[in-house]
Structures are given as C-alpha cells and as structure tokens.
Motif scaffolding. Structure first.
Motif, mmCIF file in Angstrom:
data_model
loop_
_atom_site.group_PDB
_atom_site.id
_atom_site.type_symbol
_atom_site.label_atom_id
_atom_site.label_comp_id
_atom_site.label_asym_id
_atom_site.label_seq_id
_atom_site.Cartn_x
_atom_site.Cartn_y
_atom_site.Cartn_z
ATOM 1 N N LYS A 6 -26.028 -97.021 30.045
ATOM 2 C CA LYS A 6 -25.915 -98.182 30.785
ATOM 3 C C LYS A 6 -26.564 -98.639 30.483
ATOM 4 O O LYS A 6 -27.864 -99.335 29.476
ATOM 5 C CB LYS A 6 -25.555 -97.299 32.226
ATOM 6 C CG LYS A 6 -24.620 -96.506 32.591
ATOM 7 C CD LYS A 6 -24.849 -96.504 34.272
ATOM 8 C CE LYS A 6 -23.367 -96.063 34.243
ATOM 9 N NZ LYS A 6 -22.353 -94.372 33.979
ATOM 10 N N THR A 7 -26.728 -100.895 30.960
ATOM 11 C CA THR A 7 -27.461 -101.245 30.661
ATOM 12 C C THR A 7 -28.170 -101.776 32.481
ATOM 13 O O THR A 7 -27.657 -102.507 33.239
ATOM 14 C CB THR A 7 -27.099 -102.597 30.161
ATOM 15 O OG1 THR A 7 -26.683 -102.504 28.977
ATOM 16 C CG2 THR A 7 -28.019 -104.066 30.177
ATOM 17 N N ILE A 22 -28.746 -105.123 38.956
ATOM 18 C CA ILE A 22 -27.469 -104.999 38.282
ATOM 19 C C ILE A 22 -27.204 -103.468 37.714
ATOM 20 O O ILE A 22 -27.859 -104.011 36.528
ATOM 21 C CB ILE A 22 -26.446 -106.237 38.606
ATOM 22 C CG1 ILE A 22 -26.804 -107.038 39.461
ATOM 23 C CG2 ILE A 22 -24.910 -105.670 38.556
ATOM 24 C CD1 ILE A 22 -26.382 -108.410 39.138
ATOM 25 N N LEU A 23 -26.636 -102.725 37.756
ATOM 26 C CA LEU A 23 -26.609 -101.627 36.806
ATOM 27 C C LEU A 23 -24.893 -102.151 36.115
ATOM 28 O O LEU A 23 -24.061 -102.354 36.464
ATOM 29 C CB LEU A 23 -26.501 -99.993 37.243
ATOM 30 C CG LEU A 23 -26.466 -99.038 36.497
ATOM 31 C CD1 LEU A 23 -27.673 -98.877 35.273
ATOM 32 C CD2 LEU A 23 -26.367 -97.400 36.875
ATOM 33 N N PHE A 24 -24.872 -102.412 34.729
ATOM 34 C CA PHE A 24 -23.833 -102.690 34.285
ATOM 35 C C PHE A 24 -23.344 -101.867 33.232
ATOM 36 O O PHE A 24 -23.724 -100.546 32.181
ATOM 37 C CB PHE A 24 -23.568 -103.701 33.191
ATOM 38 C CG PHE A 24 -23.966 -104.428 34.072
ATOM 39 C CD1 PHE A 24 -22.930 -105.163 34.612
ATOM 40 C CD2 PHE A 24 -24.975 -105.441 34.077
ATOM 41 C CE1 PHE A 24 -22.937 -106.355 34.671
ATOM 42 C CE2 PHE A 24 -24.956 -106.308 34.544
ATOM 43 C CZ PHE A 24 -24.060 -107.072 35.325
ATOM 44 N N GLU A 25 -22.180 -101.004 33.234
ATOM 45 C CA GLU A 25 -21.632 -99.626 32.258
ATOM 46 C C GLU A 25 -21.601 -100.106 30.852
ATOM 47 O O GLU A 25 -21.565 -101.809 30.709
ATOM 48 C CB GLU A 25 -19.826 -99.779 32.466
ATOM 49 C CG GLU A 25 -19.086 -98.659 33.330
ATOM 50 C CD GLU A 25 -19.587 -97.161 32.841
ATOM 51 O OE1 GLU A 25 -20.056 -96.893 32.182
ATOM 52 O OE2 GLU A 25 -20.604 -96.813 34.451
ATOM 53 N N ALA A 26 -21.598 -99.577 29.595
ATOM 54 C CA ALA A 26 -21.273 -100.224 28.410
ATOM 55 C C ALA A 26 -20.122 -101.046 27.650
ATOM 56 O O ALA A 26 -20.813 -102.109 27.714
ATOM 57 C CB ALA A 26 -21.877 -99.314 27.578
ATOM 58 N N THR A 27 -19.183 -101.354 27.957
ATOM 59 C CA THR A 27 -18.299 -102.236 27.732
ATOM 60 C C THR A 27 -18.547 -103.290 28.955
ATOM 61 O O THR A 27 -18.142 -104.226 27.860
ATOM 62 C CB THR A 27 -17.061 -101.394 28.333
ATOM 63 O OG1 THR A 27 -16.594 -100.953 29.940
ATOM 64 C CG2 THR A 27 -16.349 -100.389 27.303
ATOM 65 N N THR A 28 -18.450 -102.967 29.930
ATOM 66 C CA THR A 28 -19.266 -104.422 30.866
ATOM 67 C C THR A 28 -20.576 -105.541 30.203
ATOM 68 O O THR A 28 -20.255 -106.239 29.932
ATOM 69 C CB THR A 28 -19.315 -104.667 32.148
ATOM 70 O OG1 THR A 28 -17.888 -103.387 32.710
ATOM 71 C CG2 THR A 28 -19.259 -105.623 33.247
ATOM 72 N N ALA A 29 -21.191 -103.920 30.287
ATOM 73 C CA ALA A 29 -22.477 -104.952 29.363
ATOM 74 C C ALA A 29 -22.361 -106.128 28.185
ATOM 75 O O ALA A 29 -23.336 -106.728 27.711
ATOM 76 C CB ALA A 29 -23.761 -104.285 29.263
ATOM 77 N N LYS A 30 -21.240 -106.006 27.976
ATOM 78 C CA LYS A 30 -20.869 -106.130 26.365
ATOM 79 C C LYS A 30 -20.343 -107.757 26.493
ATOM 80 O O LYS A 30 -20.640 -108.498 26.151
ATOM 81 C CB LYS A 30 -19.786 -105.898 24.863
ATOM 82 C CG LYS A 30 -20.507 -104.112 24.768
ATOM 83 C CD LYS A 30 -19.162 -103.889 23.867
ATOM 84 C CE LYS A 30 -19.712 -102.525 23.438
ATOM 85 N NZ LYS A 30 -18.406 -101.799 22.634
ATOM 86 N N ARG A 31 -19.865 -107.951 27.855
ATOM 87 C CA ARG A 31 -19.771 -109.822 28.144
ATOM 88 C C ARG A 31 -20.795 -110.449 28.659
ATOM 89 O O ARG A 31 -20.768 -111.440 29.062
ATOM 90 C CB ARG A 31 -18.744 -108.745 29.277
ATOM 91 C CG ARG A 31 -17.408 -108.350 28.680
ATOM 92 C CD ARG A 31 -16.503 -109.428 28.142
ATOM 93 N NE ARG A 31 -15.739 -108.599 27.703
ATOM 94 C CZ ARG A 31 -14.256 -109.407 27.419
ATOM 95 N NH1 ARG A 31 -15.044 -111.047 27.111
ATOM 96 N NH2 ARG A 31 -13.963 -108.475 26.777
#
Length: 127
Positions: A6-7, A22-31
C-alpha cells in the motif's frame, strides 16, 4: 510512504495529535498523479482516471471545542485544496468533519440516514 503493498500519503505533524492521510491499494496508487499536503487537517490527491481525473480531498476538522476562527481556516484550506484540482475533475471531499447533520433530508446535500440532532458545525458543513 510505502506500507507493504500500500501507499500512504500523509500531511501533519509528528506528535500524533493531528494529521490526515489517504491509504491507497497498490493498483490505485499506480494511478496517483500528484498529491499536495495543504495542512495538518487537509491533504489532496489527484488520480488519473477515465473519462475524467479524480480528485480526493481528505479532511480532519477541528472539534466543537475549537474557536470559530480555526473552523474558518479549515474551510479556507478546503478551498485551497480544490484550487489544486481542475473544475472538470470528479472531486470527492471526505473525512471527519466533526459535525452532526441530523437525520432529515436537506435538499440534495444530506440524506435521511444521519444520526443525532443537527449542531452548529453541521449547519456550517451543509452550508
């Protein structure tokens, strides 16, 4: 900051009294296109999406014990955060507003699923 897969984007101090993130899942963090710490109460992130970009403003409002001037500063910081996004973006403003908006529908702003009785901070939030 990376936390496993996570990011986390974070804005705030080191005393653990204030801060917002804000905590982002890996796939969302790529965006994640960009982010900007506005204050220890407001952070903004912009995500690449189609057909429109997505702007997320995460907030943590002062408590009801706070002075009105601190609340006004908080709402000014939200406006500053909105200035980092394009008006055409989809904008989500979310977080802890430390407000009670009641359990009655208020136009298209508040639905009937709230709890408690509306308070002064709730009036300001709806406004």
């Amino acid at each position: 900051m990376k936390l496993g897969s996570k990011t986390l984007i974070y804005s705030g101090g080191h005393t653990h009294e204030r801060g917002v993130g804000i905590l982002f899942e890996a796939t969302t963090a790529k965006r994640l296109e960009s982010w900007c710490p506005i204050s220890d109460r407001v952070v903004v992130a912009k995500l690449v999406a189609k057909p429109l970009s997505l702007g997320i403003i995460q907030v943590y409002a002062p408590t009801s014990d706070s002075e009105d001037v601190e609340m006004e500063k908080f709402y000014e910081e939200i406006e500053t955060a909105k200035g980092h996004l394009n008006p055409q973006d989809i904008i989500i403003i979310m977080g802890d507003f430390n407000a009670k908006v009641g359990d009655e529908r208020v136009e298209d702003v508040v639905g009937p699923s709230g709890i408690g009785t509306i308070n002064e901070r709730g009036d300001r939030l709806i406004e």
